[in-house]
Write an enzyme that holds these catalytic residues in place. Structure first.
Site, PDB file in Angstrom:
ATOM      1  N   LYS A  45     -10.574  -4.476  -3.389  1.00  0.00           N
ATOM      2  CA  LYS A  45     -11.265  -3.364  -3.649  1.00  0.00           C
ATOM      3  C   LYS A  45     -10.459  -2.396  -4.703  1.00  0.00           C
ATOM      4  CE  LYS A  45     -12.796  -3.740   0.858  1.00  0.00           C
ATOM      5  NZ  LYS A  45     -12.078  -3.456   2.118  1.00  0.00           N
ATOM      6  N   LYS A 101      -5.318 -11.029  -6.242  1.00  0.00           N
ATOM      7  CA  LYS A 101      -5.935 -11.274  -5.245  1.00  0.00           C
ATOM      8  C   LYS A 101      -7.285 -10.361  -5.544  1.00  0.00           C
ATOM      9  CE  LYS A 101      -6.340  -8.873  -1.235  1.00  0.00           C
ATOM     10  NZ  LYS A 101      -6.605  -8.354   0.201  1.00  0.00           N
ATOM     11  N   LYS A 128       0.817  -1.350  -0.103  1.00  0.00           N
ATOM     12  CA  LYS A 128       0.022   0.006   0.032  1.00  0.00           C
ATOM     13  C   LYS A 128       0.773   1.351   0.000  1.00  0.00           C
ATOM     14  CE  LYS A 128      -4.315  -1.798   1.516  1.00  0.00           C
ATOM     15  NZ  LYS A 128      -5.389  -1.889   2.200  1.00  0.00           N
TER      16      LYS A 128
HETATM   17  N1  AQP Z   1      -9.730 -11.878  -2.308  1.00  0.00           N
HETATM   18  C1  AQP Z   1      -9.854 -12.450  -1.183  1.00  0.00           C
HETATM   19  N2  AQP Z   1     -10.071 -13.598  -0.956  1.00  0.00           N
HETATM   20  C2  AQP Z   1     -10.323 -14.101   0.474  1.00  0.00           C
HETATM   21  N3  AQP Z   1     -10.484 -13.241   1.632  1.00  0.00           N
HETATM   22  C3  AQP Z   1     -10.242 -11.712   1.394  1.00  0.00           C
HETATM   23  N4  AQP Z   1     -10.405 -11.008   2.160  1.00  0.00           N
HETATM   24  C4  AQP Z   1     -10.353  -9.548   1.456  1.00  0.00           C
HETATM   25  N5  AQP Z   1      -9.997 -10.049   0.211  1.00  0.00           N
HETATM   26  C5  AQP Z   1     -10.009 -11.448   0.200  1.00  0.00           C
HETATM   27  C6  AQP Z   1     -10.769 -10.829   3.544  1.00  0.00           C
HETATM   28  O1  AQP Z   1     -11.768 -10.206   3.814  1.00  0.00           O
HETATM   29  C7  AQP Z   1     -11.810  -9.469   5.099  1.00  0.00           C
HETATM   30  C8  AQP Z   1     -11.753  -8.039   5.205  1.00  0.00           C
HETATM   31  O2  AQP Z   1     -10.630  -7.527   4.662  1.00  0.00           O
HETATM   32  P1  AQP Z   1     -10.304  -5.724   4.708  1.00  0.00           P
HETATM   33  O3  AQP Z   1     -11.463  -4.974   5.386  1.00  0.00           O
HETATM   34  O4  AQP Z   1      -8.989  -5.733   5.443  1.00  0.00           O
HETATM   35  O5  AQP Z   1     -10.332  -5.486   3.407  1.00  0.00           O
HETATM   36  P2  AQP Z   1      -9.085  -5.588   2.508  1.00  0.00           P
HETATM   37  O6  AQP Z   1      -8.261  -6.708   2.424  1.00  0.00           O
HETATM   38  O7  AQP Z   1      -8.599  -4.318   2.690  1.00  0.00           O
HETATM   39  O8  AQP Z   1      -9.722  -5.766   1.161  1.00  0.00           O
HETATM   40  P3  AQP Z   1      -9.295  -5.447  -0.141  1.00  0.00           P
HETATM   41  O9  AQP Z   1     -10.386  -5.736  -1.039  1.00  0.00           O
HETATM   42  O10 AQP Z   1      -8.112  -6.358  -0.147  1.00  0.00           O
HETATM   43  O11 AQP Z   1      -8.838  -3.611  -0.149  1.00  0.00           O
HETATM   44  P4  AQP Z   1      -7.537  -3.153  -0.515  1.00  0.00           P
HETATM   45  O12 AQP Z   1      -7.889  -3.372  -2.122  1.00  0.00           O
HETATM   46  O13 AQP Z   1      -7.753  -1.855  -0.155  1.00  0.00           O
HETATM   47  O14 AQP Z   1      -6.626  -3.966  -0.082  1.00  0.00           O
HETATM   48  C9  AQP Z   1     -10.235 -10.077   5.724  1.00  0.00           C
HETATM   49  O15 AQP Z   1     -10.609 -11.180   6.383  1.00  0.00           O
HETATM   50  C10 AQP Z   1      -9.551 -10.549   4.451  1.00  0.00           C
HETATM   51  O16 AQP Z   1      -8.563 -11.449   4.663  1.00  0.00           O
END
Ligand code: AQP
Length: 327
Positions: free
Chosen positions: A196, A193, A112
């Site tokens: 978002k 992965k 990030k």
């Molecule tokens: N692709 C994924 N597969 C399985 N589990 C996932 N999680 C996120 N992406 C996947 C799980 O969802 C929960 C919430 O995660 P978060 O709120 O930390 O969201 P994040 O990881 O920030 O989601 P993103 O989509 O990956 O956002 P960005 O793009 O900002 O990094 C966690 O339990 C996570 O493991």
């Protein structure tokens, strides 16, 4: 009953299928066997810039999606992180127990910080706050996706370090990572992965997407130029991802999923999966919209959750304050 605790950030309107399979589905399942505690991580959300009005709206939207997916506020404690003051209090102590080097080694921070022009200090100290989120409630198990394993390992180290230095205060939690479904990949780029911050919205399935859009995304998912529906993450990442999603949404193991599609074409897999995803997600979408129509009720549920959370978190902070020598 073991205590299960986890959170999701309020950083988008819709959660995505990775959040649903990696986290939410487990949250719902854990209610059967655990004392379940779930929260909306709005304090983590501001480690990268957020529009205040959107953040407020997304906090409610995320809570509504939890409930719509099956998190029952009568059986689980559902709350918003910023509404329980104990989080930043213990977060500060955890920042002082963690080392800067440890925080810098976190893959999420590296990724990030490379992506953002301006990197907040909070993005670096994020895992210390996450440790506090968990340790405050003496959680036994933390259901998360694979991407959170490293942060959870740090939480365990910080708990052990604190306990050793100041006397036993915290339960050392176990990660609740379901190997098969811990990582859902982007439908257009099945080696990345599902996230978002995806490059193309076509690869990201939102649980609030319109049914037609969901079907379209599955039907145009990237596969390979072979023909056999088989699970092979290396050689067939696209097909393997679709099989993983199928097995998870259908509630069958991988062997059964593969057998189900034996001798079938990729198009058949995509079509059946599109139907299954729509069937699963359309009711979640409808229920979310219904819940949002009564914001006062949602706000009341979250306030009650925060109160219950504080009843457990406040004494933990008091114990930690005492241990470190705060007057
Ligand atoms: N692709 C994924 N597969 C399985 N589990 C996932 N999680 C996120 N992406 C996947 C799980 O969802 C929960 C919430 O995660 P978060 O709120 O930390 O969201 P994040 O990881 O920030 O989601 P993103 O989509 O990956 O956002 P960005 O793009 O900002 O990094 C966690 O339990 C996570 O493991």
């Amino acid at each position: 009953r073991p205590r299960s605790l986890s959170g999701i950030q309020a950083t988008s309107d819709s959660l995505h299928l990775g959040n649903y399979i990696g986290a939410l589905q487990q949250f719902v399942a854990q209610q059967e066997t655990s004392d379940a505690w779930y929260f909306i991580a709005n304090m983590h959300a501001i480690t990268v810039p957020q529009d205040p009005a959107k953040l407020r709206e997304r906090t409610l939207l995320t809570a509504a999606q939890f409930i719509a997916a099956g998190v029952d506020p009568e059986r689980s404690v559902l709350f918003v992180q910023s509404q329980v003051d104990a989080h930043p209090k213990l977060g500060w102590i955890m920042e002082c127990v963690a080392s800067e080097g440890e925080a810098r080694r976190m893959t999420q921070f590296k990724d990030k910080s490379a992506k953002n022009e301006q990197v907040s200090l909070g993005l670096l100290t994020y895992p210390a706050l996450m440790a506090a989120d968990i340790l405050l409630y003496q959680a036994d198990v933390v259901p998360v996706g694979e991407d959170q394993r490293q942060h959870l390992e740090l939480t365990r180290n910080l708990a052990e370090r604190f306990n050793k230095r100041f006397g036993h205060t915290f339960t050392v939690p176990e990660p609740g990572i379901v190997k098969e479904t811990a990582k859902i990949y982007d439908l257009q780029d099945p080696t990345a992965k599902m996230s978002k911050s995806a490059q193309s919205p076509a690869g990201l399935v939102g649980i609030l997407d319109e049914p037609k859009a969901i079907a379209k995304k599955f039907k145009s998912a990237v596969t390979d130029d072979g023909t056999e529906v088989a699970f092979d993450r290396e050689a067939k990442p696209g097909v393997s991802n679709l099989l993983t999603i199928y097995s998870s949404l259908a509630g069958v193991d991988m062997a059964t999923a593969v057998e189900h599609f034996e001798g079938k074409m990729y198009g058949h897999l995509k079509g059946e999966l599109a139907d299954l995803a729509v069937e699963t997600l359309a009711p979640v979408r409808e229920r979310t919209l219904e819940l949002l129509a009564d914001r006062a009720e949602l706000t009341r549920i979250l306030a009650a959750g925060a109160q219950r959370a504080a009843e457990v978190a406040d004494p933990t902070v008091a114990a930690a304050y005492e241990r470190v020598g705060f007057l």
